[in-house]
Write an enzyme that holds these catalytic residues in place. Structure first.
Site, PDB file in Angstrom:
ATOM      1  N   PHE A 124      11.556 -19.734-110.868  1.00 51.94           N
ATOM      2  CA  PHE A 124      10.219 -20.345-110.605  1.00 51.94           C
ATOM      3  C   PHE A 124      10.127 -21.643-111.353  1.00 51.94           C
ATOM      4  O   PHE A 124      10.122 -21.510-112.793  1.00 51.94           O
ATOM      5  CB  PHE A 124       9.065 -19.401-110.967  1.00 51.94           C
ATOM      6  CG  PHE A 124       7.711 -19.871-110.409  1.00 51.94           C
ATOM      7  CD1 PHE A 124       6.666 -20.144-111.415  1.00 51.94           C
ATOM      8  CD2 PHE A 124       7.344 -19.857-109.133  1.00 51.94           C
ATOM      9  CE1 PHE A 124       5.703 -20.597-110.900  1.00 51.94           C
ATOM     10  CE2 PHE A 124       6.266 -20.267-108.741  1.00 51.94           C
ATOM     11  CZ  PHE A 124       5.190 -20.714-109.648  1.00 51.94           C
ATOM     12  N   ASP A 194      10.534 -12.057-115.940  1.00 48.16           N
ATOM     13  CA  ASP A 194       9.435 -12.525-115.289  1.00 48.16           C
ATOM     14  C   ASP A 194       9.363 -11.536-114.251  1.00 48.16           C
ATOM     15  O   ASP A 194      10.156 -11.505-113.209  1.00 48.16           O
ATOM     16  CB  ASP A 194       9.207 -14.020-115.207  1.00 48.16           C
ATOM     17  CG  ASP A 194       8.081 -14.193-114.213  1.00 48.16           C
ATOM     18  OD1 ASP A 194       7.574 -15.594-114.557  1.00 48.16           O
ATOM     19  OD2 ASP A 194       7.454 -13.352-113.760  1.00 48.16           O
ATOM     20  N   TYR A 219      -2.334 -10.746-111.032  1.00 51.12           N
ATOM     21  CA  TYR A 219      -3.234 -10.988-109.831  1.00 51.12           C
ATOM     22  C   TYR A 219      -2.479 -10.966-108.653  1.00 51.12           C
ATOM     23  O   TYR A 219      -2.814 -11.123-107.584  1.00 51.12           O
ATOM     24  CB  TYR A 219      -3.881 -12.454-109.893  1.00 51.12           C
ATOM     25  CG  TYR A 219      -2.697 -13.421-110.215  1.00 51.12           C
ATOM     26  CD1 TYR A 219      -2.984 -14.335-111.526  1.00 51.12           C
ATOM     27  CD2 TYR A 219      -2.045 -14.058-109.237  1.00 51.12           C
ATOM     28  CE1 TYR A 219      -2.170 -15.251-111.755  1.00 51.12           C
ATOM     29  CE2 TYR A 219      -0.959 -15.114-109.477  1.00 51.12           C
ATOM     30  CZ  TYR A 219      -1.196 -15.714-110.799  1.00 51.12           C
ATOM     31  OH  TYR A 219      -0.427 -16.729-111.175  1.00 51.12           O
ATOM     32  N   LYS A 220      -0.955 -10.565-108.625  1.00 48.17           N
ATOM     33  CA  LYS A 220      -0.497 -10.461-107.407  1.00 48.17           C
ATOM     34  C   LYS A 220      -0.243  -9.198-106.868  1.00 48.17           C
ATOM     35  O   LYS A 220      -1.529  -8.284-106.668  1.00 48.17           O
ATOM     36  CB  LYS A 220       1.096 -10.980-107.662  1.00 48.17           C
ATOM     37  CG  LYS A 220       1.247 -12.298-108.026  1.00 48.17           C
ATOM     38  CD  LYS A 220       2.676 -12.831-108.137  1.00 48.17           C
ATOM     39  CE  LYS A 220       2.748 -14.259-108.656  1.00 48.17           C
ATOM     40  NZ  LYS A 220       2.363 -15.321-107.744  1.00 48.17           N
ATOM     41  N   ARG A 367       6.793 -17.124 -95.857  1.00 47.20           N
ATOM     42  CA  ARG A 367       6.935 -15.794 -96.935  1.00 47.20           C
ATOM     43  C   ARG A 367       5.865 -15.003 -96.489  1.00 47.20           C
ATOM     44  O   ARG A 367       4.812 -15.124 -96.461  1.00 47.20           O
ATOM     45  CB  ARG A 367       6.668 -16.605 -98.022  1.00 47.20           C
ATOM     46  CG  ARG A 367       6.987 -15.494 -99.368  1.00 47.20           C
ATOM     47  CD  ARG A 367       6.977 -16.129-100.610  1.00 47.20           C
ATOM     48  NE  ARG A 367       5.496 -16.360-101.104  1.00 47.20           N
ATOM     49  CZ  ARG A 367       5.380 -17.032-102.315  1.00 47.20           C
ATOM     50  NH1 ARG A 367       6.261 -17.026-103.208  1.00 47.20           N
ATOM     51  NH2 ARG A 367       4.189 -17.331-102.561  1.00 47.20           N
TER      52      ARG A 367
END
Ligand SMILES: Cc1ncc(COP(=O)(O)O)c(C=O)c1O
Ligand SMILES: Nc1c(O)cccc1C(=O)C[C@H](N)C(=O)O
Length: 408
Positions: A124, A194, A219-220, A367
């Protein structure tokens, strides 16, 4: 598979009852939990209570009366079973990026004779930015990125820490944490994982796999709300070896002594820096509560069932018009699936307008994230049908669907 087959699978789903723990807007099939999880149904009332009663009525007393002060550790205790850690190895604090900075700095300080942060080229980007930034904070440190399949072979006696994202944010490819931890430890290096795209969707076993350090988003798939506080993990076997490179009063042994000399508190709390975001932690605590009574094995089995159904139904309908850009073997994949299409952005915009909410990642990747607690097999079946219809009809090819927006 028929829609009736999907309904039969939902009827047999041991997690089907969890769906009611969320507010899911009618007419939407929400497949973007790997960007922002759905809102737990309990959040509005819980937030109102904290705002009205704890902030509004009890004011500053709430730091003691409602233990706002202990929230980062207390809520970490709710997270612990979801990531295979002990409560005292976890802290809810800051953001994923800030926590990454803290743990990278701590790892470099713990390996003073080593200078390399080893990561992979497709990690990322923001994680790589943080690691690059470390080079100006820790003299002589440097980020080394290698192709994914060269990671284990690239670990050397110069490697201080191997920094990887467990599930790749684009294609969803999954690293073997246990194997990479073992390879790093054989070379005397630490590992920093991560978990942003795996915590809350997969069976993670940080202690069992021998992880040293980890961070992740709230928050995911943990459903903590936009900008929710993140978490960090420091394994017990590192003991007091690591120190917080961003020390602050909230990590002091006596924050309100206002002692000019910094003295870190005992335990994981030393990785605190400033004042915790109580409203954010409140929403995240409600998000973690949605996992009550859920076994990790069931969570991952549901994720895999949804993903496999999605791949099969989408390919059955679209054939060669889309290309699976995620690993086909379920054990090599996380909880999102990516299909490539030459006009993937416009197709995704048309899907979102039709109520199927995924997102898009360059260059051509559509996605779709599967949240085991609230997505159903019927959702997935309908989403695949919409993809087939929109691609076959060409309805995606309208000007408004080609217009780029700030967040995609
Ligand atoms: C893998 C990964 N790491 C880090 C981040 C950045 O997190 P934050 O912006 O909350 O610091 C993200 C983004 O959501 C991510 O997907
Ligand atoms: N993290 C995000 C955010 O804070 C706002 C909007 C979108 C996102 C994301 O989905 C980024 C995420 N890390 C990704 O995999 O692309």
């Amino acid at each position: 598979m028929t829609f009736e087959d999907a309904k039969t699978r939902d009827a047999a789903d041991s997690l089907a009852h969890c769906r009611e723990r969320f507010r899911l807007p009618p007419g939407k099939i929400y497949l973007d939990g790997n960007s922002l999880g759905a809102m737990p149904a309990s959040v509005p009332d819980r937030m109102a209570e904290v705002i009205d009663c704890e902030w509004g009525d009890d004011l500053i007393e709430s730091w003691n009366k409602h233990d706002w002060m202990g929230a980062p550790e207390r809520v970490a205790g709710r997270l612990a079973p979801l990531v295979g850690a002990e409560p005292d190895e976890l802290l809810i604090t800051d953001s994923t990026s800030i926590n990454l900075f803290k743990l990278l700095g701590a790892a470099l300080a713990a390996r003073p004779k080593r200078s390399v942060i080893l990561s992979e080229e497709g990690n990322f980007p923001s994680d790589l930015y943080v690691a690059q930034g470390m080079e100006s904070f820790v003299r002589g440190s440097r980020l080394q990125t290698v192709p994914t399949d060269a990671i284990a072979a690239s670990i050397s006696d110069e490697t201080a820490v191997v920094m990887l994202t467990h599930i790749d944010y684009r294609g969803g490819g999954r690293h073997d944490m246990k194997a990479i931890n073992a390879a790093a430890h054989r070379a005397g290096a630490l590992t920093l994982w991560d978990l942003s795209h795996s915590a809350g969707a997969l069976a993670i076993d940080l202690d069992g796999d021998g992880c040293d350090l980890a961070v992740g988003c709230g928050y995911k798939y943990l459903n903590g709300g936009p900008g929710a506080p993140a978490f960090l993990f420091v394994a017990r076997h590192l003991g007091g070896e690591l120190s917080n490179p961003l020390p602050g009063w909230m990590g002091h042994a006596a924050p309100f002594a206002f002692d000019p000399e910094y003295r870190p508190c005992e335990g994981i709390g030393r990785f605190r820096t400033g004042t915790p975001s109580i409203l954010g932690i409140t929403a995240l605590e409600a998000g973690l509560a949605t996992f009550d009574g859920v076994f990790l094995t069931c969570l991952e089995a549901k994720s895999r069932s949804l993903s496999e159904l999605f791949i099969g139904e989408t390919e059955r309908r679209c054939g060669g018009q889309v290309r699976l850009a995620s690993p086909r073997e379920p054990e090599a994949r996380g909880s999102h699936v990516v299909f490539a299409h030459p006009h993937g952005y416009a197709v995704m915009r048309a899907l979102i307008e039709a109520g199927v909410v995924g997102d898009f990642r360059e260059p051509d990747l559509m996605r779709f994230g599967f949240a085991p607690l609230y997505n159903s097999h019927q959702d997935v079946w309908r989403a695949a049908e919409a993809i087939g219809r929109i691609i076959a009809s060409g309805e995606w090819d309208q000007p408004r669907f080609h217009e780029r927006r700030r967040v995609i």
